[in-house]
Motif scaffolding. Structure first.
Motif, short mmCIF file in Angstrom:
data_model
loop_
_atom_site.label_atom_id
_atom_site.label_comp_id
_atom_site.label_asym_id
_atom_site.label_seq_id
_atom_site.Cartn_x
_atom_site.Cartn_y
_atom_site.Cartn_z
N UNK A 107 0.86 -1.19 0.00
CA UNK A 107 0.00 0.00 0.00
C UNK A 107 0.90 1.24 0.00
N UNK A 108 0.60 2.17 -0.90
CA UNK A 108 1.36 3.42 -0.93
C UNK A 108 0.46 4.56 -0.47
N UNK A 109 0.96 5.36 0.44
CA UNK A 109 0.22 6.53 0.93
C UNK A 109 0.72 7.73 0.13
N UNK A 110 -0.12 8.16 -0.82
CA UNK A 110 0.28 9.23 -1.73
C UNK A 110 -0.36 10.52 -1.24
N UNK A 111 0.47 11.46 -0.87
CA UNK A 111 -0.02 12.73 -0.26
C UNK A 111 -0.91 12.46 0.95
N UNK A 112 -0.64 11.40 1.63
CA UNK A 112 -1.44 11.03 2.81
C UNK A 112 -0.55 10.45 3.87
N UNK A 113 -0.99 10.54 5.13
CA UNK A 113 -0.22 9.87 6.17
C UNK A 113 -1.04 8.68 6.69
N UNK A 114 -0.37 7.59 7.05
CA UNK A 114 -1.12 6.43 7.54
C UNK A 114 -1.86 6.78 8.83
N UNK A 115 -3.17 6.50 8.87
CA UNK A 115 -3.94 6.78 10.09
C UNK A 115 -4.39 5.48 10.74
N UNK A 116 -4.49 4.45 9.93
CA UNK A 116 -5.00 3.17 10.45
C UNK A 116 -3.94 2.46 11.29
N UNK A 117 -4.39 1.76 12.34
CA UNK A 117 -3.48 0.97 13.15
C UNK A 117 -2.98 -0.22 12.34
N UNK A 118 -1.81 -0.72 12.75
CA UNK A 118 -1.28 -1.87 12.02
C UNK A 118 -2.00 -3.16 12.39
N UNK A 119 -2.70 -3.16 13.53
CA UNK A 119 -3.48 -4.34 13.90
C UNK A 119 -4.75 -3.90 14.60
N UNK A 120 -5.72 -4.82 14.68
CA UNK A 120 -7.01 -4.52 15.32
C UNK A 120 -6.92 -4.78 16.81
N UNK A 121 -7.36 -3.81 17.60
CA UNK A 121 -7.35 -3.96 19.06
C UNK A 121 -8.62 -4.66 19.52
N UNK A 122 -8.47 -5.54 20.51
CA UNK A 122 -9.64 -6.11 21.18
C UNK A 122 -9.76 -5.42 22.53
N UNK A 123 -10.99 -5.09 22.91
CA UNK A 123 -11.18 -4.40 24.20
C UNK A 123 -11.43 -5.44 25.29
N UNK A 124 -10.65 -5.33 26.37
CA UNK A 124 -10.82 -6.24 27.51
C UNK A 124 -11.24 -5.40 28.72
N UNK A 125 -12.48 -5.61 29.16
CA UNK A 125 -12.99 -4.85 30.31
C UNK A 125 -12.77 -5.63 31.60
#
Ligand SMILES: Cc1cc2nc3c(=O)[nH]c(=O)nc-3n(C[C@H](O)[C@H](O)[C@H](O)COP(=O)(O)OP(=O)(O)OC[C@H]3O[C@@H](n4cnc5c(N)ncnc54)[C@H](O)[C@@H]3O)c2cc1C
Length: 533
Positions: A59-77
């Motif tokens: 994936x190339x970010x053209x005139x953009x900065x990466x905003x997405x996380x590299x992995x999906x977080x799971x929420x642990x309450x």
């Protein structure tokens, strides 16, 4: 703008971001000044031809900065005060079950017979030093289970991609490199796994769960047709539904189930040896290059499978750039297995080489199990017969190995030509090797099929069948010898409510990821049982 490309490049381009950007500029017409970042989404090596390529989805970010996380977080309450579920065993099955229980609002009580993952390491080192195996802390027992000190291979044949991705993302959330989300054949490595496992334990504790080490389940508490909890060797009783994730080496658990008429059945396994080649030889063969892997390629893998006289013969759990380890879990046993560090940088590459054996094969004289003493048919006996086969072979191997952990071994071509090896090559197996005629004392059912399989593999990959390779006996723990029978829908034991047989030991998984997936499923089933879903 975000652009994604499927490209095929040389290893030196795949290994260097600047060269990758140059490639995108030259081949895809992108403007170098506009590329802010690149991210590799998928990576696989194509070594089928003389020139080795790397297939990438980038994936190339053209005139953009990466905003997405590299992995999906799971929420642990926090789950303090919530209904509790007992999880027996802190292998991948048990740990992923515990984390999923937290997600679902239940409080896991994890009970593990072995030590925490760091303390356990000391007992592993002792095996080579003293030749003695601690029956409660070894390559099978202890935090992280059988997968803790392993290659940490994370690929699975499971078709349920979503479930597999979740397991990989949870590993990343607990400190594994995000490269496992990218590589076609991901692995973590034995040097990195302990920290990831500790982090998983900390999540459980921080959310209000409990983890009890050096606490062995000795009995299930059964009332009528329902499991109410467990009793342990520490004299404690833990109450709640039970996820039983004790792995394939907990033979005392199988024996307890058989003796207490809890339905189990014999299951097919695969048995053979570990085969070790110099890593550079496997690199030369697989990358078709006398110079080996070069600077940019990883230690090469292989995978072989064939049929000999109606049974599968195949390579299993390959560890490129790895070590062969003494994986027995009790006295008077030799069992071998493999592990690798994250860089897969050792001088050897090993793999299990095994022959499929089905319960009906026990009747075959060539397996040497027809003797009444070996093939017990008494109470619980027939359901444990594949386990007796494992025990028989492991003891035989220990006797051949001078009643120590020095493992009997033979050069590969000598084995095929039925010759005793006059000497043995240097090996990664730390407790030491002893030259032994495996062709002579391994049951012919196994030895003859292995020899024919090796000849076939040698024809497929020139140079593979060689006396530079050594076979080390015996690999018996490729999967569970028993299935703890459960209902397909509720995942509860076929007769006992509140008991969820889980993971590899129950016969429903094989490998780290599939045990993790099964752990999650059992947690969901337990949540339904507790009526929180
Ligand atoms: C050396 C080695 C290398 C391996 N390499 C890989 C690999 O690279 N990739 C891969 O996918 N798979 C690998 N495997 C296989 C993999 O580790 C197993 O498939 C996986 O760990 C099974 O998970 P599980 O949770 O079902 O059982 P296990 O991991 O076996 O965990 C069971 C746990 O239960 C505990 N336990 C047992 N009895 C009791 C009791 N009575 N009370 C309390 N606790 C108990 C044990 O101590 C253990 O911690 C390897 C195995 C070994 C031994």
């Amino acid at each position: 703008m975000i652009q994604e490309y499927n490209i095929r490049v040389l290893p030196e381009v795949a290994a260097n971001e600047q060269r990758l950007i140059d490639y995108l500029v030259n081949e895809k017409g992108l403007n170098k000044k506009e590329i802010n970042a690149t991210r590799i989404l998928k990576r696989s090596i194509d070594a089928r031809q003389r020139t080795v390529f790397v297939n990438l989805t980038v994936r190339a970010y053209v005139n953009e900065v990466p905003k997405d996380d590299e992995y999906r977080h799971t929420v642990y309450n926090n789950v303090e005060g919530r209904p509790q579920v007992i999880v027996v065993g802190a292998g991948p099955g048990g740990l992923f079950a515990a984390l999923r229980l937290i997600e679902l609002g239940l409080r896991p009580i994890v009970v593990e017979r072995g030590k925490d993952v760091r303390e356990r390491k000391k007992d592993l080192a002792q095996i080579s030093r003293t030749q003695a195996v601690n029956p409660e802390s070894n390559y099978s027992f202890g935090e992280g289970g059988a997968g803790a000190y392993s290659d940490g291979k994370l690929y699975t044949r499971s078709k349920k991609r979503g479930n597999v991705d979740k397991i990989l993302n949870i590993f990343c959330q607990h400190g594994a490199s995000t490269s496992i989300l990218v590589d076609a054949h991901p692995h973590i490595g034995t040097d990195k796994l302990p920290r990831v496992i500790e982090n998983m334990r900390n999540t459980i504790l921080q959310c209000g769960g409990e983890v009890h080490f050096q606490t062995r389940m000795d009995a299930l508490l059964i009332e009528g047709d329902e499991v109410k909890g467990i009793e342990t060797n520490t004299g404690q009783t833990f109450l709640g539904p039970v996820i039983l994730a004790t792995g394939h080496s907990a033979r005392d658990v199988y024996r307890w189930l058989a003796a207490n008429n809890v339905e189990i059945e014999a299951k097919g396994i695969a048995v053979g040896v570990r085969l070790e080649h110099p890593a550079h030889l496997i690199d030369q063969i697989q990358y078709h290059n006398k110079n080996g892997r070069g600077k940019y390629l990883p230690a090469a893998e292989y995978s072989f499978v064939t049929q000999v006289e109606g049974r599968g013969v195949y390579s299993f759990c390959m560890c490129p750039g790895g070590f062969i380890v003494p994986a027995a879990s009790g006295p008077e046993q030799i069992v071998v297995n493999g592990m690798s560090p994250s860089n897969r940088g050792s001088r050897w590459s090993n793999s299990g080489m095994v022959v499929e054996i089905r319960p009906e094969d026990l009747e075959n004289e060539e397996l040497g199990m027809k003797n009444e003493e070996l093939l017990q048919t008494g109470e619980g006996g027939s359901s444990l017969n594949m386990l007796f086969l494992q025990e028989h072979l492991e003891r035989l191997c220990w006797q051949q190995g001078n009643r120590r952990q020095t493992a009997p071994a033979q050069r590969m071509a000598d084995f095929v030509n039925r010759r005793l090896s006059a000497d043995l090559p240097e090996s990664s197996y730390a407790p030491g090797l002893i030259a032994s005629p495996l062709h002579f004392w391994l049951p012919p059912f196994i030895a003859n099929r292995l020899a024919k399989g090796f000849q076939q593999f040698g024809r497929n990959a020139r140079g593979f069948l060689t006396n530079e390779a050594v076979m080390i006996a015996v690999e018996t723990r490729t999967s569970a010898p028993v299935r703890i029978v459960r209902d397909r829908d509720t995942l509860q034991h076929v007769r006992l409510r509140g008991l969820f047989p889980c993971g590899e030991g129950a016969g429903y998984a094989g490998g780290i990821v599939s045990a993790g997936v099964d752990g999650e499923r059992c947690a969901e089933a337990a949540a339904q049982y507790c009526e929180v879903l």
